[in-house]
Every structure is written in structure tokens, then in C-alpha cells.
Design a protein around this motif. Structure first.
Motif: not given
Length: 597
Positions: A449-455, A477-483, A493-507
């Protein structure tokens, strides 16, 4: 052609490629017709001067006549070769303009279809198969490109060549031209009759191809389920059935074409025979020369490929029309979701449902019935209820994936249809019940959801979602390719990655739709604790079937059969002997049973 009329805007856009292409078509065909006249002159030269050559038999001047005669024939031969080379040069220019134009139109059309897909609402995707959507944006567009490129090019070439040849024929002998072209009306009737057959069978081919693509795509996505149940042979048999149906529809079209081309060749052959016979009579009458017969034979043979290509071009046009009709069906499908663009929007997080009723348009199921409630800015609101009670529908309506059938939804006191949808969604975080991860790295999935990947932000979001430690255990680690669809990761793990994707936006508003179901209690408590810290002053909505997850919520909405049957905080709801207390005690008992064992 009414369906193909949609493409006229592209022809206008690329008119400076199309117009030079038409000019190159005309010039190339002029050079194609001229050799016939050269051959006529050469043929007459031979027939007229052969007698002169024999007349000087035994004389020295015979050698001079032979040299002049040979030089003239060589000149005409070189001239025919030069005209052929010039024609080839302009044919190259013709393809460089018209065919390149078709590639540009293909590019624009694909982008237009994809952009329209992005604007359509969720109800559209519930009604249509993914394989069919893909097929219309790929296979159908390719068929349309064959119309805007090769079909138009060969049609123009045929029309110009016909005009030039008929003009040249009539200029020599009207009678011979009439008999030479006599089979053409019959060709026109045959082509007209075949049109409808090709069109019908082309549509059947495209529909079956969409079914075949959709079937394959669905089964590739669900390959784990197929293998788990040992259904490979059954699925293979069903795929063979779909392939057989596609083969039959394709062969039906081939059968039409198999009859079409030999009939055209037969008519061309008859035309050549008639030309020689009638031309011979005309030569005997002195109306034309023998060279004119040779000229007419060249003209008739030059018409062979254009007439043969009529069948191929007809097929291309009809198949393109069938494909464009399918494309237009989607391009003319309006989105159910409309919004007004506005100045920069900053939402505070107050959400209000006023007498909202919602019926799913594709199934007719009433998910919500006259629902009203208010979420204040900064509140932690939980929604609980049995399966099918309408909880996920609330999330979809807040995200404005759908609009309510009746009633209204307001954000900060403004009806949602009056809010700029893109700006609104950019300030929302959404964790769906069915987690979807892209075939990319974990870092890029979190930063989607971000314009760029800010590690640093990616790392912090992963920590807040309690998935950081798991990710760091991976080799990359974070460069692991997701199938595909996140097959590399476990459900939790998928659910938590999805939660992280929402949280990074500081919605400003976070909506979580039963996204903690695959997570253990300890990890769940850590995530909720982090959410409480990071989302202070922001509205958060948690949909869950576990009471233990939502007991700390500021407000709990209890749903049953599309209605709110109770609302309040945890303590207030326990005091009333209602559905919430029953659900809480039932789950509490279930949690204690394993301990007793």
C-alpha cells in the motif's frame, strides 16, 4: 461491423500512421499492375518481330535484328524486376505503418480494458469467471489486433488492386473484362453466405475458450485441494471434455473454411479459362492483340491471392467482431460504485450506519436488515456473531466494495457516495478474511500500500503484527519469495503479513475481518496490545467469532441474521442474559474442556 465501430477512435488517434499506410498500399499496387502492361508490350514485340527475324533469314541484318530484339527483351525483363523491387519496398513501408499501428491499438485497448476492470465493483467479479476476464483482455484483444492490422491491410490491398486491375482490363477490352470477371458475383454470394456461419462459430469458439481457460485457472489455483482428495484423474477427464468441446467448435469453423478456399480457387481457374477462350476469339476478330491475352492472364492471376485472402480476411473480421462484442460487453458495463472527486480529504474516523439494508445483487441474499449504529473516532469497535450473520458485509460496506440497497453510510457526517473514494480508501487499512498475498517478496507484500518499500517501516509493521521473528528465521528473511497466493507461508503467517500490510499505512480507520482465526492466543494478545498502542485516536473495527479476542473493545455489536441484537461493552453485555453471554460461556467452556482432559 457495429461492434468494431468502437475501434474508430483508435483509427483517428493513429491516423498519421493509417493515412501513409493507405498511400503506400496504393503506390505498391500501381507497381503491381504495371508489369502486366510491360509483359503485354513484350509479348506483342515478340509476336510482331518474329516474322521480321525470319524475313531476314540468310541475311547479315538478321543478326542485327536479333541483337535489337534481345536487348529489348532484356530491358523489359529488367523493368519488370525493377517494378517488383519498388513494389516490395512500398509493401515494407505499408507493413511498417499499418501493422505497427495495430500493435499500438492492441496496447491501448489492453490498457483500457484493464483500467476499466479496476473501476468495476466487487459484484462484477462475483458474477464473472476469472478465466473469462483474462481471456477477454488477451485472446480477444489479439483477435481484434488481427482486424486492425492484417485484415485492414489486406482489405485495402484487395480493394485498390481490384480497382486498378478492373480499370486496366476495361481500358483494353470491355467484353473480355466482363467475361473474365463474370465469376466474381458468385464469389460475393458465397462470401456473404459464409459470413454468418463464420461469425456464429467464432463466437462459439471464444465462449468455449473462456470456459476452458477459467476451468484450468481455477484448478491450478486449487491444485493442493485436488491432490489432497486424489481427484487428479477426475479433473483430467473434465478438462478433456472441455478440450473436446473446444476442438469440435474449432473444427466446425475449419470445415467451413475447407470448403470455402477450394471453391474460390475453382472460380479463379474458370476465370482464366474463360479469359483465354474469349481472348482468342477477340484476337481472331482483330479487336485485341495476343499480348493483351497474356496481360489479362496476369491480371486474373494477380486477383487470385486477393480473392483467396477474402475468405481469410472475412474470417479475421468476423472473429474480431465476435471478440470485440465480448470486449464491449465489459467495457460498457458501468460500475455500481460512483463517487465525486473532491479537494484533499482527511477523515477523522466517525462511521455511522443509518437504517442500512443490503441484498447481494448476484444471489438475492439479504445480508443486513435495517442496521443502525455509530462508531466514534478513536473507538475500538468489535463485531461478533454466528457465521452468515452479516459481519463481513459490514466490512465490505465500510470499505465501499458495495453500496447499501437501502439506507445510508456516513463518514464524519458525509454520505460515502459524496466522498472521494480513492482518498477515502487511502486512509483505511483492511485485513480481509481471505488473505491474498502476491507472488513477490515478503517485504514488497507488506509495503504493497506504500509508494515505495521503506525497509525500516516494513520491519516495524512486521513487529507490530508479531511476524518479524518468523520472517527472520527464513533464509532470505524479508526477501523471501512468497509463492502464488502465499503458498510458501503457513495460515497464521499469511494472516500476520496481511495485518502488517494494513498497519504500515498508519490508517485512520482499520478494519480487520476475522483475521486472527489462524493465530494462537498468545500471539493474538501481542498483536492486540500492539494495535492498542499504535492506533490510539484512530478507529479500529475487529470482526471475530472469538469472544476472548474482543472483550476489551469499547463497543461490541452482536449480529444475528443480519440485525444487531445487542450492543455495549463486555461487562454490560455479560450482565444481560442474551446471545453474547451465551456465546461467551460456550466458548469459555470449550476452552476449559481440553484442560480437564
Amino acid at each position: 461491423m457495429k461492434h468494431l465501430a468502437y475501434l474508430n477512435k483508435f483509427f483517428y488517434k493513429y491516423r498519421w500512421r493509417l493515412l501513409p499506410g493507405i498511400i503506400f498500399v496504393i503506390i505498391s499496387n500501381i507497381f503491381a499492375v504495371l508489369p502486366a502492361r510491360v509483359i503485354q508490350i513484350a509479348f506483342d514485340l515478340v509476336s510482331e518481330n518474329i516474322g521480321v527475324y525470319r524475313l531476314f533469314d540468310g541475311f547479315e541484318r538478321q543478326e542485327l535484328v536479333h541483337e535489337v530484339f534481345s536487348s529489348s527483351l532484356l530491358f523489359f525483363g529488367v523493368l519488370v524486376l525493377a517494378l517488383a523491387l519498388l513494389r516490395g519496398l512500398f509493401l515494407f513501408f505499408m507493413r511498417q505503418t499499418i501493422i505497427l499501428m495495430s500493435r499500438h491499438i492492441e496496447y491501448d485497448l489492453k490498457n483500457e480494458i484493464y483500467a476499466h476492470y479496476q473501476d468495476l465493483s466487487m459484484s462484477f467479479y462475483r458474477r464473472n469467471d476469472t478465466g473469462d476476464l483474462m481471456n477477454r483482455a488477451t485472446e480477444d484483444v489479439s483477435r481484434v489486433r488481427m482486424y486492425v492490422g492484417p485484415a485492414i491491410m489486406y482489405s485495402l490491398n484487395t480493394i485498390v488492386l481490384f480497382i486498378l486491375i478492373i480499370f486496366s482490363m476495361v481500358n483494353v477490352s470491355v467484353k473480355l473484362a466482363f467475361f473474365s470477371l463474370l465469376p466474381l458475383p458468385l464469389m460475393a454470394i458465397i462470401i456473404y453466405y459464409v459470413h454468418s456461419m463464420i461469425n456464429t462459430r467464432s463466437e462459439q469458439i471464444q465462449k468455449q475458450l473462456s470456459r476452458l481457460s477459467g476451468f484450468a485457472q481455477e484448478n491450478f489455483s486449487g491444485i493442493r485441494v485436488i491432490k489432497s482428495y486424489g481427484r487428479e484423474d477426475d479433473i483430467r477427464g473434465k478438462f478433456a471434455e472441455e478440450s473436446e468441446a473446444y476442438k469440435k467448435t474449432s473444427l466446425a469453423l475449419v470445415q467451413v473454411q475447407a470448403i470455402f478456399y477450394p471453391v474460390l480457387l475453382l472460380l479463379i481457374g474458370i476465370s482464366t479459362i474463360v479469359t483465354i477462350y474469349i481472348g482468342g476469339l477477340e484476337v481472331m476478330d482483330g479487336s485485341i492483340s495476343a499480348g493483351n491475352i497474356a496481360e489479362f492472364v496476369v491480371y486474373v492471376n494477380q486477383l487470385t491471392f486477393p480473392v483467396m485472402s477474402l475468405g481469410w480476411v472475412t474470417s479475421l473480421i468476423q472473429r474480431a467482431a465476435a471478440s470485440q462484442k465480448r470486449i464491449n460487453e465489459f467495457l460498457h458495463t458501468p460500475s455500481d460504485i460512483h463517487f465525486k472527486t473532491s479537494s484533499p480529504l482527511q477523515i477523522k474516523g466517525k462511521i455511522e450506519f443509518r437504517n442500512v439494508t443490503f441484498v447481494y445483487p448476484d444471489t438475492g441474499i439479504k445480508a443486513l436488515n435495517n442496521v443502525s449504529f455509530t462508531m466514534e473516532p478513536g473507538q475500538f469497535v468489535a463485531i461478533v456473531g454466528r457465521t452468515g450473520s452479516g459481519k463481513s458485509t459490514i466490512a465490505n460496506l465500510i470499505m465501499r466494495m458495495y453500496d447499501p440497497t437501502e439506507g445510508s453510510i456516513l463518514i464524519d457526517g458525509v454520505p460515502l457516495p459524496d466522498v472521494d473514494l480513492k482518498q477515502y480508501r487511502s486512509q483505511l487499512g483492511f485485513v480481509p478474511q481471505e488473505v491474498f498475498l502476491f507472488s513477490d517478496t515478503i517485504a514488497n507484500n507488506i509495503a504493497f500500500g506504500e509508494a515505495s518499500t521503506d525497509m525500516p517501516k516494513v520491519h516495524q509493521a512486521a513487529k507490530d503484527a508479531a511476524v518479524y521473528a518468523n520472517i527472520m528465521k527464513f533464509e532470505h528473511d524479508f526477501e523471501t519469495l512468497v509463492g502464488e497466493r502465499g503458498v510458501t507461508l503457513s495460515g497464521g503467517q499469511k494472516q500476520r503479513v496481511s495485518i502488517a500490510r494494513a498497519l504500515i499505512k498508519s490508517p485512520q480507520v482499520l478494519v480487520m475481518d476475522d483475521c486472527l482465526s489462524a493465530i494462537d492466543t498468545k500471539t493474538e494478545e501481542e498483536i492486540l496490545r500492539n494495535l492498542g498502542t499504535n492506533l490510539q485516536g484512530k478507529t479500529s473495527i475487529l470482526i471475530s467469532h472469538r469472544v476472548s479476542t474482543i472483550k476489551n473493545a469499547d463497543k461490541i455489536l452482536v449480529f444475528d441474521e443480519g440485525q444487531i441484537v445487542e450492543q455495549g461493552n463486555h461487562e454490560e453485555l455479560l450482565e444481560t442474559d442474551g446471545p453474547y453471554r451465551y456465546l461467551y460461556e460456550k466458548q469459555l467452556l470449550e476452552d476449559q474442556l481440553p484442560e480437564k482432559k
